[in-house]
Scaffold this motif. Structure first.
Motif, PDB file in Angstrom:
ATOM      1  N   ALA A  71       0.956  -1.295   0.075  1.00 22.64           N
ATOM      2  CA  ALA A  71       0.046   0.001   0.045  1.00 22.64           C
ATOM      3  C   ALA A  71       0.740   1.358  -0.117  1.00 22.64           C
ATOM      4  CB  ALA A  71      -0.870   0.193   1.276  1.00 22.64           C
ATOM      5  N   ALA A  72       2.239   1.194   0.543  1.00 25.21           N
ATOM      6  CA  ALA A  72       3.059   2.302   0.558  1.00 25.21           C
ATOM      7  C   ALA A  72       4.418   1.790   0.679  1.00 25.21           C
ATOM      8  CB  ALA A  72       2.563   3.229   1.795  1.00 25.21           C
ATOM      9  N   SER A  73       5.387   2.737   0.421  1.00 29.86           N
ATOM     10  CA  SER A  73       6.683   2.284   0.722  1.00 29.86           C
ATOM     11  C   SER A  73       7.809   3.428   0.878  1.00 29.86           C
ATOM     12  CB  SER A  73       7.242   1.445  -0.435  1.00 29.86           C
ATOM     13  OG  SER A  73       8.526   1.227  -0.721  1.00 29.86           O
ATOM     14  N   SER A  74       8.697   3.192   1.270  1.00 31.70           N
ATOM     15  CA  SER A  74       9.738   4.399   1.496  1.00 31.70           C
ATOM     16  C   SER A  74      11.164   3.940   0.754  1.00 31.70           C
ATOM     17  CB  SER A  74      10.095   4.744   2.865  1.00 31.70           C
ATOM     18  OG  SER A  74      10.379   3.696   3.575  1.00 31.70           O
ATOM     19  N   ALA A  75      10.918   3.056  -0.363  1.00 36.99           N
ATOM     20  CA  ALA A  75      12.016   2.441  -1.028  1.00 36.99           C
ATOM     21  C   ALA A  75      12.672   3.676  -1.821  1.00 36.99           C
ATOM     22  CB  ALA A  75      11.598   1.402  -1.804  1.00 36.99           C
ATOM     23  N   ASP A  76      11.947   4.640  -2.358  1.00 33.85           N
ATOM     24  CA  ASP A  76      12.261   5.663  -3.145  1.00 33.85           C
ATOM     25  C   ASP A  76      13.467   6.452  -2.652  1.00 33.85           C
ATOM     26  OD1 ASP A  76      10.633   6.880  -1.372  1.00 33.85           O
ATOM     27  OD2 ASP A  76       9.856   8.355  -2.697  1.00 33.85           O
ATOM     28  N   LYS A  77      13.417   6.522  -1.247  1.00 37.27           N
ATOM     29  CA  LYS A  77      14.384   7.255  -0.661  1.00 37.27           C
ATOM     30  C   LYS A  77      15.231   6.375   0.296  1.00 37.27           C
ATOM     31  CE  LYS A  77      12.429  11.929  -0.862  1.00 37.27           C
ATOM     32  NZ  LYS A  77      11.570  12.766   0.001  1.00 37.27           N
ATOM     33  N   ASN A  78      15.523   5.320  -0.430  1.00 38.93           N
ATOM     34  CA  ASN A  78      16.498   4.165   0.693  1.00 38.93           C
ATOM     35  C   ASN A  78      15.836   4.032   1.980  1.00 38.93           C
ATOM     36  OD1 ASN A  78      18.057   2.115   0.707  1.00 38.93           O
ATOM     37  ND2 ASN A  78      19.980   3.337   1.339  1.00 38.93           N
ATOM     38  N   PHE A  79      14.504   4.168   2.037  1.00 39.39           N
ATOM     39  CA  PHE A  79      13.807   3.935   3.356  1.00 39.39           C
ATOM     40  C   PHE A  79      14.496   4.813   4.562  1.00 39.39           C
ATOM     41  CE2 PHE A  79      14.014  -0.369   1.383  1.00 39.39           C
ATOM     42  CZ  PHE A  79      12.851  -0.476   1.080  1.00 39.39           C
ATOM     43  N   THR A  80      14.663   6.072   4.308  1.00 41.08           N
ATOM     44  CA  THR A  80      15.224   7.115   5.118  1.00 41.08           C
ATOM     45  C   THR A  80      13.917   7.966   5.602  1.00 41.08           C
ATOM     46  OG1 THR A  80      15.639   8.465   3.551  1.00 41.08           O
ATOM     47  CG2 THR A  80      17.420   7.266   3.994  1.00 41.08           C
ATOM     48  N   TYR A  81      12.609   7.453   5.715  1.00 36.42           N
ATOM     49  CA  TYR A  81      11.607   8.082   6.262  1.00 36.42           C
ATOM     50  C   TYR A  81      10.547   7.016   6.040  1.00 36.42           C
ATOM     51  CZ  TYR A  81       9.277   8.154   1.480  1.00 36.42           C
ATOM     52  OH  TYR A  81       8.676   8.009   0.271  1.00 36.42           O
ATOM     53  N   ILE A  82       9.303   7.547   6.764  1.00 38.57           N
ATOM     54  CA  ILE A  82       8.009   6.964   7.099  1.00 38.57           C
ATOM     55  C   ILE A  82       7.123   7.376   6.258  1.00 38.57           C
ATOM     56  CG2 ILE A  82       6.273   5.693   8.501  1.00 38.57           C
ATOM     57  CD1 ILE A  82       9.113   4.350   9.096  1.00 38.57           C
ATOM     58  N   PRO A  83       6.403   6.771   5.195  1.00 38.03           N
ATOM     59  CA  PRO A  83       5.380   7.286   4.248  1.00 38.03           C
ATOM     60  C   PRO A  83       4.303   7.838   5.123  1.00 38.03           C
ATOM     61  CG  PRO A  83       5.509   4.952   3.789  1.00 38.03           C
ATOM     62  CD  PRO A  83       6.619   5.227   4.834  1.00 38.03           C
ATOM     63  N   LYS A  84       3.619   8.758   4.481  1.00 40.13           N
ATOM     64  CA  LYS A  84       2.648   9.503   5.061  1.00 40.13           C
ATOM     65  C   LYS A  84       1.406   8.491   4.850  1.00 40.13           C
ATOM     66  CE  LYS A  84       0.111  14.046   5.609  1.00 40.13           C
ATOM     67  NZ  LYS A  84       0.011  13.689   7.081  1.00 40.13           N
ATOM     68  N   LEU A  85       0.559   7.906   5.872  1.00 38.75           N
ATOM     69  CA  LEU A  85      -0.496   7.090   5.876  1.00 38.75           C
ATOM     70  C   LEU A  85      -1.914   7.769   5.840  1.00 38.75           C
ATOM     71  CD1 LEU A  85       1.105   3.840   7.098  1.00 38.75           C
ATOM     72  CD2 LEU A  85       1.386   4.641   4.869  1.00 38.75           C
ATOM     73  N   ASP A  86      -2.815   7.386   5.209  1.00 36.52           N
ATOM     74  CA  ASP A  86      -4.183   7.671   5.404  1.00 36.52           C
ATOM     75  C   ASP A  86      -4.875   6.290   5.215  1.00 36.52           C
ATOM     76  OD1 ASP A  86      -6.046  10.221   5.194  1.00 36.52           O
ATOM     77  OD2 ASP A  86      -6.857   8.634   4.034  1.00 36.52           O
ATOM     78  N   LYS A  87      -6.154   6.445   5.983  1.00 33.07           N
ATOM     79  CA  LYS A  87      -6.916   5.023   5.841  1.00 33.07           C
ATOM     80  C   LYS A  87      -7.504   4.862   4.194  1.00 33.07           C
ATOM     81  CE  LYS A  87     -10.632   6.804   8.456  1.00 33.07           C
ATOM     82  NZ  LYS A  87     -11.002   7.099   9.930  1.00 33.07           N
ATOM     83  N   SER A  88      -7.620   5.798   3.507  1.00 37.87           N
ATOM     84  CA  SER A  88      -8.023   5.706   2.286  1.00 37.87           C
ATOM     85  C   SER A  88      -6.993   5.043   1.410  1.00 37.87           C
ATOM     86  CB  SER A  88      -8.364   7.208   1.701  1.00 37.87           C
ATOM     87  OG  SER A  88      -7.289   7.944   1.238  1.00 37.87           O
TER      88      SER A  88
END
Ligand SMILES: Cc1ncc(COP(=O)(O)O)c(C=O)c1O
Length: 358
Positions: free
Chosen positions: A117-134
């Motif tokens: 549903a989401a990933s932070s692979a684009d920046k080599n996992f240096t952050y947690i993606p913003k998540l929303d229940k939608s």
């Protein structure tokens, strides 16, 4: 002499716990035998098992509608146990924020319709993606996250809201290090070998409404309800590891519980991050909001210097500072049992090394 061990796991255990365990090693509380030699059906072991459960429940403030079990197989076995136990629509959504959440996702895909549903692979996992229940499928059986990413040194700054979809969390590298609101999760799991005790025991905490929906092919030993019914004594448990965990829980309570230890962990982490941020020699490239309290990766200006750093640090009793191969550089894991003196000694060493090589 005790060294400061910055290993990501198995990692340092509190000295008072090791000493207590040592005292009872050959004669546990007048039984004339050690816990390692004791039947798991014996009264003294049943008492250890009950005390471990009760203390953990109190420390983590686990509500009554959740069960706690102590099982084998490590957190890695739970990567598969989760999709096999929570099986209604056969769909689940994964948030991939590093190596272990990626592994959990990969294993789960064998058992149903799983999506990232989401990933932070684009920046080599240096952050947690913003998540929303939608972002999650309304009929997903659960959403899986890894709350603290041991290798990349990130953690969630708050528990994501998944609405009515149960949230499942891998808390292997942050269990008992900070307050976590268990009631926001459907299930939580953690291997012991970081903040809890020796490897061999894995903690699983499951809400009662998620205990009767296992996939029929789920192996008996992986089915949470098997161990829940038998209070973690369905088969021979990892008795010694659970016993040491119980001693760690006692120690934590004596320190003032999770709230108090969180304060100490924040203080320790601040010393290290502040030092890194004020240095032109060392870098930690995790977005500040998501920096882990437990695992602090950092690099020096070159791979050669990183190597030198790790071996020179070891000579001073600062052990296992080599970074994970996926990230390189160094990583200081500063779990509950790492005293503040260890972090101060590390920072002093870092300053000395910078002066000599900067
Ligand atoms: C966050 C996280 N999840 C899972 C694992 C795998 O744990 P185990 O070795 O107990 O299977 C680890 C191990 O370091 C971890 O840090």
């Amino acid at each position: 002499m005790r060294n400061y061990n910055f290993s990501a796991g198995p990692s340092m255990l509190p000295l008072p716990v090791l000493e207590r365990v040592q005292r009872g090693l050959t004669d546990y509380e007048g039984t004339g035998i050690s816990v390692m030699e004791m039947s798991h059906r014996s009264k003294p072991y049943q008492a250890i098992n009950d005390e471990a459960e009760a203390r953990l429940r109190k420390l983590m403030n686990v509500p009554e509608n959740y069960d706690i079990i102590f099982v084998q197989g490590g957190a890695s076995m739970q990567f598969e146990a989760v999709p096999l136990n929570i099986h209604r629509s056969g769909k689940a959504d994964y948030v991939v924020t590093g190596n272990f959440s990626g592994k959990a996702y990969k294993e789960a895909k064998k058992y149903g319709d799983m999506v990232e549903a989401a990933s932070s692979a684009d920046k080599n996992f240096t952050y947690i993606p913003k998540l929303d229940k939608s972002m999650f499928r309304p009929d997903a059986d659960y959403v899986h996250i890894c709350y603290n990413n041991t290798i990349f040194g990130t953690r969630y700054s708050s528990v994501p809201d998944t609405g009515n979809i149960p949230l499942v969390g891998d808390i292997s590298s942050c269990i008992l290090s900070q307050e976590i609101d268990v009631s926001k999760f459907g299930a939580l799991y953690a291997g012991a070998q970081k903040n809890v005790g020796p490897a061999g025991v894995t903690i699983v905490i499951v809400r009662k409404d998620l205990q009767d929906c296992a996939n029929p092919v789920c192996p008996t030993m992986m089915k949470w309800s098997t161990q829940i019914k038998e209070k973690s004594l369905y088969n021979t448990p990892p008795c010694f590891s659970t016993y040491v965990a119980m001693e760690v829980f006692r120690w934590l309570e004596e320190l003032g519980g999770v709230k108090a230890v969180q304060k100490m962990n924040e203080e320790k982490a601040k010393i290290l991050y502040d030092f890194i941020d004020n240095s032109k020699f060392y870098t930690n490239n995790v977005e500040k909001e998501f920096r882990s309290l437990m695992n602090v990766p950092f690099v020096s200006p070159s791979e050669e210097l990183d190597k030198e750093f790790v071996s020179a640090a070891a000579k001073e009793g600062l052990l296992t500072l080599k970074g994970h191969r996926l990230v390189g550089g160094m990583r200081a894991s500063i779990y509950n049992a790492m005293p503040i003196e260890g972090v101060k000694k590390l920072v002093d060493f870092m300053a000395k090394f910078e002066k000599a090589n900067g």
